[in-house]
Design a protein around this motif. Structure first.
Motif, PDB file in Angstrom:
ATOM      1  N   ALA A 189       0.987  -1.368   0.058  1.00  0.00           N
ATOM      2  CA  ALA A 189      -0.024  -0.089   0.001  1.00  0.00           C
ATOM      3  C   ALA A 189       0.770   1.108   0.078  1.00  0.00           C
ATOM      4  O   ALA A 189       0.604   2.317  -0.283  1.00  0.00           O
ATOM      5  N   GLU A 190       2.034   0.951   0.339  1.00  0.00           N
ATOM      6  CA  GLU A 190       2.931   2.192   0.471  1.00  0.00           C
ATOM      7  C   GLU A 190       4.175   2.392  -0.553  1.00  0.00           C
ATOM      8  O   GLU A 190       4.205   3.473  -1.114  1.00  0.00           O
ATOM      9  N   LYS A 191       4.426   1.235  -0.997  1.00  0.00           N
ATOM     10  CA  LYS A 191       5.579   1.312  -2.091  1.00  0.00           C
ATOM     11  C   LYS A 191       5.185   0.994  -3.515  1.00  0.00           C
ATOM     12  O   LYS A 191       4.145  -0.011  -3.715  1.00  0.00           O
ATOM     13  N   ASN A 192       5.657   1.963  -4.443  1.00  0.00           N
ATOM     14  CA  ASN A 192       5.243   1.501  -6.192  1.00  0.00           C
ATOM     15  C   ASN A 192       6.079   0.146  -6.464  1.00  0.00           C
ATOM     16  O   ASN A 192       7.261  -0.081  -6.088  1.00  0.00           O
ATOM     17  N   ASN A 193       5.706  -0.376  -7.692  1.00  0.00           N
ATOM     18  CA  ASN A 193       6.230  -1.212  -8.294  1.00  0.00           C
ATOM     19  C   ASN A 193       6.964  -2.298  -7.731  1.00  0.00           C
ATOM     20  O   ASN A 193       8.137  -2.754  -7.917  1.00  0.00           O
ATOM     21  N   ILE A 194       5.875  -3.087  -6.736  1.00  0.00           N
ATOM     22  CA  ILE A 194       6.601  -4.202  -6.150  1.00  0.00           C
ATOM     23  C   ILE A 194       5.349  -5.302  -6.567  1.00  0.00           C
ATOM     24  O   ILE A 194       4.252  -5.032  -6.607  1.00  0.00           O
ATOM     25  N   ILE A 195       6.076  -6.380  -6.879  1.00  0.00           N
ATOM     26  CA  ILE A 195       5.144  -7.567  -7.259  1.00  0.00           C
ATOM     27  C   ILE A 195       5.396  -8.593  -6.000  1.00  0.00           C
ATOM     28  O   ILE A 195       6.346  -9.026  -6.020  1.00  0.00           O
ATOM     29  N   VAL A 196       4.243  -8.814  -5.401  1.00  0.00           N
ATOM     30  CA  VAL A 196       4.257  -9.773  -4.445  1.00  0.00           C
ATOM     31  C   VAL A 196       3.901 -11.010  -5.008  1.00  0.00           C
ATOM     32  O   VAL A 196       2.614 -11.154  -5.484  1.00  0.00           O
ATOM     33  N   CYS A 197       4.398 -12.366  -5.057  1.00  0.00           N
ATOM     34  CA  CYS A 197       3.877 -13.799  -5.582  1.00  0.00           C
ATOM     35  C   CYS A 197       3.710 -14.338  -4.447  1.00  0.00           C
ATOM     36  O   CYS A 197       4.712 -14.481  -3.337  1.00  0.00           O
ATOM     37  N   THR A 198       2.732 -15.194  -4.444  1.00  0.00           N
ATOM     38  CA  THR A 198       2.524 -16.148  -3.398  1.00  0.00           C
ATOM     39  C   THR A 198       1.509 -17.514  -3.993  1.00  0.00           C
ATOM     40  O   THR A 198       1.182 -17.442  -4.862  1.00  0.00           O
ATOM     41  N   PHE A 199       1.176 -18.232  -3.257  1.00  0.00           N
ATOM     42  CA  PHE A 199       0.514 -19.497  -3.536  1.00  0.00           C
ATOM     43  C   PHE A 199      -1.068 -18.716  -3.292  1.00  0.00           C
ATOM     44  O   PHE A 199      -1.282 -17.966  -2.415  1.00  0.00           O
ATOM     45  N   GLY A 200      -1.823 -19.459  -3.942  1.00  0.00           N
ATOM     46  CA  GLY A 200      -3.405 -18.929  -4.300  1.00  0.00           C
ATOM     47  C   GLY A 200      -3.843 -18.660  -2.882  1.00  0.00           C
ATOM     48  O   GLY A 200      -4.755 -17.797  -2.570  1.00  0.00           O
ATOM     49  N   ASP A 201      -3.974 -19.915  -2.026  1.00  0.00           N
ATOM     50  CA  ASP A 201      -4.876 -19.783  -0.775  1.00  0.00           C
ATOM     51  C   ASP A 201      -4.375 -18.611   0.146  1.00  0.00           C
ATOM     52  O   ASP A 201      -5.054 -17.916   1.034  1.00  0.00           O
ATOM     53  N   MET A 202      -3.108 -18.411   0.038  1.00  0.00           N
ATOM     54  CA  MET A 202      -2.622 -17.300   0.649  1.00  0.00           C
ATOM     55  C   MET A 202      -3.184 -15.837   0.483  1.00  0.00           C
ATOM     56  O   MET A 202      -3.492 -15.077   1.713  1.00  0.00           O
ATOM     57  N   THR A 203      -3.719 -15.599  -0.404  1.00  0.00           N
ATOM     58  CA  THR A 203      -4.508 -14.340  -1.099  1.00  0.00           C
ATOM     59  C   THR A 203      -5.618 -14.097  -0.424  1.00  0.00           C
ATOM     60  O   THR A 203      -6.121 -13.105  -0.207  1.00  0.00           O
ATOM     61  N   ARG A 204      -6.425 -15.196   0.284  1.00  0.00           N
ATOM     62  CA  ARG A 204      -7.523 -15.153   0.580  1.00  0.00           C
ATOM     63  C   ARG A 204      -7.826 -15.307   2.382  1.00  0.00           C
ATOM     64  O   ARG A 204      -8.929 -14.975   2.652  1.00  0.00           O
ATOM     65  N   VAL A 205      -6.752 -15.220   3.115  1.00  0.00           N
ATOM     66  CA  VAL A 205      -6.627 -15.124   4.372  1.00  0.00           C
ATOM     67  C   VAL A 205      -7.279 -13.735   4.885  1.00  0.00           C
ATOM     68  O   VAL A 205      -6.473 -12.854   4.469  1.00  0.00           O
ATOM     69  N   PRO A 206      -8.282 -13.615   5.551  1.00  0.00           N
ATOM     70  CA  PRO A 206      -8.929 -12.302   6.144  1.00  0.00           C
ATOM     71  C   PRO A 206      -7.894 -11.893   7.377  1.00  0.00           C
ATOM     72  O   PRO A 206      -7.467 -12.703   7.926  1.00  0.00           O
ATOM     73  N   THR A 207      -7.637 -10.734   7.224  1.00  0.00           N
ATOM     74  CA  THR A 207      -6.813  -9.885   8.335  1.00  0.00           C
ATOM     75  C   THR A 207      -7.684  -8.537   8.712  1.00  0.00           C
ATOM     76  O   THR A 207      -8.679  -8.287   7.978  1.00  0.00           O
ATOM     77  N   ARG A 208      -7.038  -7.792   9.726  1.00  0.00           N
ATOM     78  CA  ARG A 208      -7.814  -6.494  10.053  1.00  0.00           C
ATOM     79  C   ARG A 208      -7.736  -5.588   8.892  1.00  0.00           C
ATOM     80  O   ARG A 208      -8.480  -4.995   8.863  1.00  0.00           O
ATOM     81  N   LYS A 209      -6.680  -5.844   7.975  1.00  0.00           N
ATOM     82  CA  LYS A 209      -6.341  -5.106   7.003  1.00  0.00           C
ATOM     83  C   LYS A 209      -7.056  -5.532   5.631  1.00  0.00           C
ATOM     84  O   LYS A 209      -6.803  -4.996   4.413  1.00  0.00           O
ATOM     85  N   GLY A 210      -8.131  -6.429   5.668  1.00  0.00           N
ATOM     86  CA  GLY A 210      -8.460  -7.243   4.526  1.00  0.00           C
ATOM     87  C   GLY A 210      -7.706  -8.187   4.280  1.00  0.00           C
ATOM     88  O   GLY A 210      -6.818  -8.626   4.757  1.00  0.00           O
TER      89      GLY A 210
END
Ligand code: SF4
Lengths: 75, 378
Positions: B91-112
């Protein structure tokens, strides 16, 4: 992420990768963690890496044990 | 997943109906002899899946064996603040690509979740199947910085570590990892020591063991007198494991049995172990539900710190209090409650509206329970 069943190695490339056949569909896997793989070997692939080669002898031993157990139950 | 969903079993091979029945009969003989029901923990989420998919849980209960799921789901035990650190960075930095396994992307946190929040311009999340894809994305996008955010046990750690070794050899400047690396044996010891749970033995994870071998579990039998068996993922594999553990209980001879010899060598995978040894060192890490366990994680050695996203970006991985959603994943992971004991299960927490990682991950006990049972809370 983890394919619990083994696939068959169908090709080896010189960059440490190769192709693995899973019941008809082909995936590319990295073979660097199993440097001695050959075409025809069966492997477990996890997160794109082959992590273990299937020991056919051990597989047959277990299946034989099952057969014997079943025979026991029918007598 | 390639295995079929059906609970119908074929007549021969690893899922043979006859063999399953025979194994259950043999287990019944052991528990009869013991004259008490036994409680075993299946450490690995993929075992939990097999048990549900083939309807083995009730069948085992009939022969006196209760199976409880353990902490064996890397997505589930990774605390929220790992995700939050990545979300903050993106949310702070431009031009970053974070790669991860699919189910990691759906874990709910306080920040979505990684899927729902909005990254800064030029930054994004990308789902990959293998960490090597992340490395390839770094090579192809020299103007971007690529982070692989990976949670994994000993099974996955070598694959992720391999990409760092490659990046080091290629002097790649734009690649790093946020490693959530967890080790199974120390977690088992913490569970045993917590004494909250009366387990009679363990079914050890098949593919973690393919990497680490048999010896790392030896302390469970030697120090704590608990039996265990390394098992594969077919129905007959797991039952063979249960039979072995029940037999060890009857003979009062706890050991580390290996009923998955076709895949697991006593010494594990030497190539993978030496790679881990070369590049990683032990760390005290924080497991969801279990808390900080000494030496239960791994991190990159300081020689490779440029590839460690926590050091490179000064990520703050400070433990935060569990979110007030009422999610009880922590207790599920410790085997203290079953998913159905969670008041949210099947009500506000469902696969399309998960309240915790155990309802997100394919290896999560709550998702598995939901998928293979009716899904409606009893
Ligand atoms: S059912 Fe949902 S809220 Fe309850 S423990 Fe499982 S994931 Fe958490």
């Amino acid at each position: 992420m983890c394919l619990a069943i083994p696939g068959k190695v169908i090709s080896l490339e010189n960059n440490g990768t190769g192709k693995v056949n899973y019941m008809g569909s082909t995936v590319v896997a990295n073979f660097s963690l199993l440097p001695d793989l050959k075409v025809g070997d069966w492997v477990i692939v996890h997160a794109g890496f082959a992590i273990s080669k299937l020991d056919q002898k051990e597989a047959k031993k277990t299946l034989k044990l099952f057969k014997e157990m079943e025979k026991l139950s029918s007598t | 997943m390639v295995l079929e969903k059906s609970k119908k079993l074929p007549s021969s091979g690893w899922r043979s109906k006859g063999t399953v029945e025979k194994l259950l009969e043999s287990i019944a003989l052991e528990t009869d002899y013991l004259n008490r029901p036994i409680k075993l923990m299946e450490v690995c989420g993929t075992h939990t899946m097999t048990l549900h998919r083939y309807g083995l849980k009730p069948q085992l209960e009939e022969v006196g064996v209760e199976m409880i799921s353990g902490p064996g789901c890397p997505v589930c035990i990774t605390p929220d603040y790992y995700h939050e650190a990545i979300i903050n960075l993106l949310a702070e930095k431009n031009n970053i690509i974070v790669c991860t396994f699919g189910d990691m992307t759906r874990v709910p946190t306080r920040k979505g979740s990684l899927q729902t929040f909005v990254p800064k311009e030029g930054s994004k999340i990308k789902i990959v199947y293998s960490p090597e894809e992340a490395l390839e994305i770094a090579r192809e996008n020299p103007e971007k910085e690529v982070i692989f955010f990976g949670a994994g046990f000993e099974t996955t750690i070598p694959a992720i570590t391999f990409t760092v070794k490659r990046a080091y050899q290629e002097k790649l400047k734009n690649y790093s990892i946020l490693a959530a690396f967890w080790l199974i044996p120390p977690a088992l010891e913490a569970l045993i020591n917590s004494k909250e749970l009366a387990i009679s033995g363990f079914i050890y994870p098949g593919h973690v063991s393919a990497i680490i071998g048999e010896q790392p579990y030896a302390f469970v039998a030697r120090k704590y007198g608990l039996p265990g068996a390394i098992a594969g993922f077919e129905p007959t594999d797991i039952l063979l494991g249960v039979l072995s553990v029940a037999g060890q209980l009857r003979r009062k001879k706890p050991e580390v049995d290996n009923v998955y010899r076709r895949v697991v060598r006593a010494e594990g995978n030497p190539e993978a172990l030496s790679l881990m040894d070369e590049m990683l060192e032990e760390a005290d890490v924080d497991w969801r539900g279990l808390g900080i366990i000494p030496k239960s994680g791994l991190k990159l050695k300081s020689a490779y710190s440029q590839f460690d996203a926590t050091r490179r970006y000064g990520l703050k991985l400070a433990p935060v209090k569990i979110i007030a959603s009422g999610c009880r994943c922590g207790d599920v992971l410790k085997g203290l409650i079953t998913p159905r004991d969670c008041p949210l299960f099947g009500r506000s927490c469902r696969p399309d509206s998960p309240k915790g990682p155990c309802m997100v991950s394919y290896e999560g006990a709550c998702l598995i329970e939901f998928k293979y049972s009716s899904g409606v809370a009893k």
